[in-house]
Write a protein that holds these residues in place. Structure first.
Motif, PDB file in Angstrom:
ATOM      1  N   PRO A 229       2.632  15.286  -0.196  1.00 23.48           N
ATOM      2  CA  PRO A 229       1.719  15.424  -1.347  1.00 23.48           C
ATOM      3  C   PRO A 229       2.444  15.678  -2.661  1.00 23.48           C
ATOM      4  O   PRO A 229       2.066  15.117  -3.704  1.00 23.48           O
TER       5      PRO A 229
ATOM      6  N   ASN B  47      -6.930  12.406  -2.147  1.00 23.25           N
ATOM      7  CA  ASN B  47      -7.430  12.866  -0.859  1.00 23.25           C
ATOM      8  C   ASN B  47      -8.948  12.815  -0.833  1.00 23.25           C
ATOM      9  O   ASN B  47      -9.556  12.342   0.139  1.00 23.25           O
ATOM     10  N   GLN B  48      -9.586  13.265  -1.915  1.00 20.74           N
ATOM     11  CA  GLN B  48     -11.039  13.241  -1.989  1.00 20.74           C
ATOM     12  C   GLN B  48     -11.554  11.809  -2.089  1.00 20.74           C
ATOM     13  O   GLN B  48     -12.571  11.449  -1.471  1.00 20.74           O
TER      14      GLN B  48
ATOM     15  N   GLU C 189       2.521  13.296  -5.910  1.00 22.64           N
ATOM     16  CA  GLU C 189       2.139  13.815  -7.224  1.00 22.64           C
ATOM     17  C   GLU C 189       3.174  13.409  -8.273  1.00 22.64           C
ATOM     18  O   GLU C 189       2.819  13.061  -9.415  1.00 22.64           O
TER      19      GLU C 189
ATOM     20  N   THR D   6      -2.426  13.141  -2.793  1.00 23.07           N
ATOM     21  CA  THR D   6      -2.634  14.210  -3.774  1.00 23.07           C
ATOM     22  C   THR D   6      -4.096  14.653  -3.689  1.00 23.07           C
ATOM     23  O   THR D   6      -4.919  14.003  -3.030  1.00 23.07           O
ATOM     24  N   ASP D   7      -4.424  15.748  -4.336  1.00 19.19           N
ATOM     25  CA  ASP D   7      -5.782  16.296  -4.218  1.00 19.19           C
ATOM     26  C   ASP D   7      -6.849  15.279  -4.614  1.00 19.19           C
ATOM     27  O   ASP D   7      -7.835  15.080  -3.895  1.00 19.19           O
TER      28      ASP D   7
END
Length: 359
Positions: A25, A59-60, A29, A55-56
């Motif tokens: 991750p 991921n979503q 980034e 990455t956040d």
């Protein structure tokens, strides 16, 4: 290709991530920072579902897309992956003059989330799967520039090598795990994302191809009935429970049971690039397991599990109906559902199956 100034440190972290999956991750980034993207991910997509590290934001985004259950609308991966181009590509590089407003991926999924452009590259790893590095950009920022593509292309050989190393390391880990199961007498195999054999131990090898075949599409059973159940199990989305399937190898061989253990949650740190662990046992005259265990292994309802266990103990449907205060027709319906879910076609087969569940 020469690295851009400032990317040397990133190069070291890329190779670290090849052996320490938790670092991916942060590497992804940094790829966002290099490219000006909003999110980045390394994922694999096939008819059996998606798996990724990201990455956040990404991921979503990937979780939302997987939840949609419409993999066919991802024209970028479908078309870009077929090209097998050894570099980063933008959608305008391979989708041509297509009107993006007519594509559900953009119109209904990406644009409402503020995402509109991507740059990515496909990678093939030793397990036989295709991975994709993808970086998403804001729609308002427009397409990624050629300068960004050139910078990512300088990093691509190292990103590809890291993915290959991760895949090779994962295969070696899987091989160690299967050999460990050999110590307690269990034939075992690890399946890749594409549901093909990734690693097998010495006890599993004699089963190939007599009982199990590793085909181009997926692992299959020679027993057609068992293979139909295997196809359902491997195709299930978000599988998180053990699946058990009865096999009838032949008239001169004892029945076998294949236990499919999903690789999920924390197990993915140990079994990167793997989807299932398959453990084979032979039917024995062991003690009949509890109804709770039977229910969990075969995805039965509580009532179906009680019927299954009762039949395995030698009770007739009439006995079970009388004991539970039900009509014989209701018990027969429940037993029919048990047969469908376990792959057994007769009560004698069900008895042998449930007697062989003890590992």
């Amino acid at each position: 290709m020469t690295l851009f100034a400032g990317d040397q440190d990133l190069l070291g972290r890329i190779y670290e991530a090849a052996f320490v999956p938790d670092l991916w991750p942060s590497v992804l980034e940094e790829l966002c920072q290099v490219s000006g993207g909003i999110g980045a991910g390394l994922f694999t997509a096939d008819p059996n579902g998606m798996r990724w590290v990201a990455t956040d934001f990404m991921n979503q985004l990937l979780a939302d897309f997987a939840e949609l259950g419409q993999p066919d609308i991802d024209v970028r991966t479908l078309i870009g992956g077929r090209l097998d181009y050894p570099g980063f590509m933008r959608e305008q590089d391979f989708l041509g003059d297509i009107d993006f407003s007519e594509l559900p991926l953009y119109r209904d999924f990406l644009w409402p989330r503020g995402v509109g452009f991507c740059v990515g590259t496909p990678i093939r790893v030793p397990s036989g799967d295709h991975l994709v590095y993808s970086i998403e950009g804001r729609r308002e920022d427009g397409p990624f520039s050629q300068a960004v593509v050139a910078r990512l292309d300088a990093l691509r050989p190292h990103l590809a090598r890291a993915a290959v190393l991760s895949g090779r390391f994962a295969v070696e880990q899987a091989q160690v795990a299967t050999e460990t199961l050999s110590l307690i007498g269990l034939p075992a195999a690890v399946l890749s994302f594409g549901n093909r054999l990734m690693a097998v131990n010495a006890l599993f090898e004699p089963l190939i191809p007599r009982i199990v075949e590793d085909r181009q599409t997926r692992l299959t059973f020679r027993d057609a009935g068992a293979d139909a159940l295997l196809d359902i199990a491997l195709s299930s989305q978000n599988a998180s429970t053990v699946r058990s399937i009865a096999l009838r190898p032949g008239p001169e061989e004892a029945p076998m049971i294949a236990h499919l253990v999903p690789v999920c949650r924390e197990a993915r740190h140990l079994f990167a690039f793997a989807s299932w662990i398959m453990i084979m046992t032979r039917a024995t005259n062991a003690k009949i397991p509890s109804a709770d265990l039977i229910q969990g292994l075969f995805d039965l309802t509580p009532a179906e599990a009680r019927v299954a266990r009762g039949v395995a103990e030698g009770r007739t449907p009439q006995d079970l109906a009388t004991g539970a205060g039900l009509s014989p027709a209701t018990v027969r319906t429940q037993l029919k559902a048990v047969f469908a879910k376990t792959g057994a076609s007769r009560q004698a087969e069900l008895v042998r199956l449930l007697s062989g569940l003890s590992i």
